[in-house]
Design a protein around this motif. Sequence first.
Motif, mmCIF file in Angstrom:
data_model
loop_
_atom_site.group_PDB
_atom_site.id
_atom_site.type_symbol
_atom_site.label_atom_id
_atom_site.label_comp_id
_atom_site.label_asym_id
_atom_site.label_seq_id
_atom_site.Cartn_x
_atom_site.Cartn_y
_atom_site.Cartn_z
ATOM 1 N N PHE B 37 0.838 -1.203 0.000
ATOM 2 C CA PHE B 37 0.000 0.000 0.000
ATOM 3 C C PHE B 37 0.872 1.252 0.000
ATOM 4 N N ARG B 40 2.609 1.757 -3.348
ATOM 5 C CA ARG B 40 1.791 2.371 -4.386
ATOM 6 C C ARG B 40 1.545 3.844 -4.111
ATOM 7 N N MET B 41 1.437 4.219 -2.817
ATOM 8 C CA MET B 41 1.242 5.632 -2.500
ATOM 9 C C MET B 41 2.452 6.455 -2.885
ATOM 10 N N GLN B 42 3.632 5.806 -2.931
ATOM 11 C CA GLN B 42 4.849 6.522 -3.298
ATOM 12 C C GLN B 42 5.304 6.141 -4.693
ATOM 13 N N SER B 43 4.380 5.637 -5.528
ATOM 14 C CA SER B 43 4.686 5.246 -6.909
ATOM 15 C C SER B 43 5.767 4.168 -6.989
ATOM 16 N N ARG B 44 5.847 3.317 -5.958
ATOM 17 C CA ARG B 44 6.757 2.175 -5.993
ATOM 18 C C ARG B 44 5.923 0.915 -6.148
ATOM 19 N N ILE B 45 6.591 -0.240 -6.123
ATOM 20 C CA ILE B 45 5.866 -1.499 -6.275
ATOM 21 C C ILE B 45 5.656 -2.186 -4.934
ATOM 22 N N LYS B 48 7.975 -7.825 -4.032
ATOM 23 C CA LYS B 48 7.628 -8.336 -5.351
ATOM 24 C C LYS B 48 8.239 -9.688 -5.626
ATOM 25 N N TRP B 291 -3.379 5.143 5.539
ATOM 26 C CA TRP B 291 -3.435 6.303 4.647
ATOM 27 C C TRP B 291 -2.892 7.537 5.368
ATOM 28 N N VAL B 292 -3.375 7.731 6.605
ATOM 29 C CA VAL B 292 -2.892 8.862 7.391
ATOM 30 C C VAL B 292 -1.400 8.731 7.641
ATOM 31 N N TRP B 294 0.980 7.268 5.965
ATOM 32 C CA TRP B 294 1.893 7.468 4.850
ATOM 33 C C TRP B 294 1.698 8.816 4.189
ATOM 34 N N SER B 295 0.834 9.678 4.740
ATOM 35 C CA SER B 295 0.644 10.998 4.147
ATOM 36 C C SER B 295 1.392 12.088 4.901
#
Lengths: 176, 336
Positions: B37, B40-45, B48, B291-292, B294-295
């Motif tokens: 999660f 993806r919030m930081q445009s990473r994968i 994997k 969400w909170v 990682w923001s």
Amino acid sequence: MSVIAPLLDALRTTIRNLGRKPITAMHPFEPRTRAPRYRQSFALLHEANGDEACIGCKKCEKICPSEVIVVGTAAKRESPATGKKRGWADDFTLDLQACIVCELCVQVCPVDAIVMVRVPNAPGFEREDLFLTMKRLYENEALPHAPAIGSSMIASHNPAPASQAQAAAPAQEPGT
Amino acid sequence: MNVLFGSPALHALVLGVGIVSALLGVTSYFIWFERKFAGRMQSRIGPKHVGPYGLLQPIADAFKLLIKADITPDTADRALFNLAPLLAVCVALLSLAVLPLASGLVIADLDVGVLFFLAAGALTVVPTWMAGWGSNNKYALLGGMRAIAQSVAYGVPLVLAALVPVILSGSMKLSDIVAAQAGGHWFALWPPGPGLGAGVLFVLASLAEGNRIPFDIPEAESELVSGISTEYTGMKFGMFYLGEYVHSLVVAALFVTLFLGGYDGPGPDVLALQLLWFVLKVSLVSVLLLWVRWSYVRLRSDQLMTLCWKYLLPSGLLLVAASAVWVWWTEQGGSR
């Protein structure tokens, strides 16, 4: 309140990212696009007449900030192509493990002997890949090399270096 | 007391072992989910390579932690140093004892359940301080001292926030609090104002007490190397990590119980359905908390204290007063 708006903005940014595709480059597993001017490794060049260009002057060895270049200077002898006496290097090693890729050795070379090249697998998979012997440096000559070689970079200096100030008035072609 | 298996002791044992092991399993995959999660919030994968979608990553991580060198510094207080990670997990698990997962499905339905989990929450600072003091390291010590200041400060709004559902339902027993919200009368929605405000306050204070980002100043990598966990290696570090994640799941579960009606949801009162509703709500709240997390960036120490004493504490007092007035007003209205 001035605090609330940025807080909500942060939340909005992260949730918007969640719907975007990751930008991760799967580098060792998939080929990676390099910038046109990307350069990583080094090569030593031959002159047009087939002589090794390096004259063993040690300027690159002296300017190298991380001291990764070692030049072995040979005695002066006649060139088989022109018959003139000139200097030679009998050994040249460059250790990429500590190289900071500043390109100063290329800029300082008076005879355009050393250039930077693109290599397919940079930086490499083993330590030995990063240790460039004289033999490997001459093998790299076939690889596509960067347009920036010593004399063209010196010629592009603006104002021109004092040594060439009087002669090189028209030679200021922009960054070749 | 509602007992499912023979004697109360057996009931507590069976449920306790079951719930704790289930939660530990869930936690390791919660960590996997958080990494995906956050990625993806930081445009990473995110994870994997280990298994499909990195699904075996938690197992690989556990093995990696197990084979790491287990170092105890020469100057450390051995007993405190080695006991702290164990306690960190145990204390985080304590609150589970009073948490009703479904009607009757609770390890020990104490009459003072709210008091119990507040006490257990306040205990989280003990292993943190043990680690900070026992490590005999300046960064760990500073981290531990910050943890105490933070925990003492945020304990107050936490108690005030937890008091609101207690006042509204008239009981400190968690199953009574859930029963008072039955049929969709969740405290977060009704009465408007005090319930939701107290819910937000509760989450903020709990995050601060569990040292989660953005309140992780006891760890504060950019200032304190790694704070209290500086000297810990291998599985001992892993247990701190586990304790933190267990705590954040427990916070989500407590929030659901106190403010979102617990296992209450549409449909017949079947155990499986109630459990499903509970798990669904907890997952949703956990994702919101992620969400909170990682923001935002970490608050400074002084900002943390300002937030607590100048804003959270007065609003907590207001909310308690408001809910008391609400209860008095509805009782007047009822007799009218």
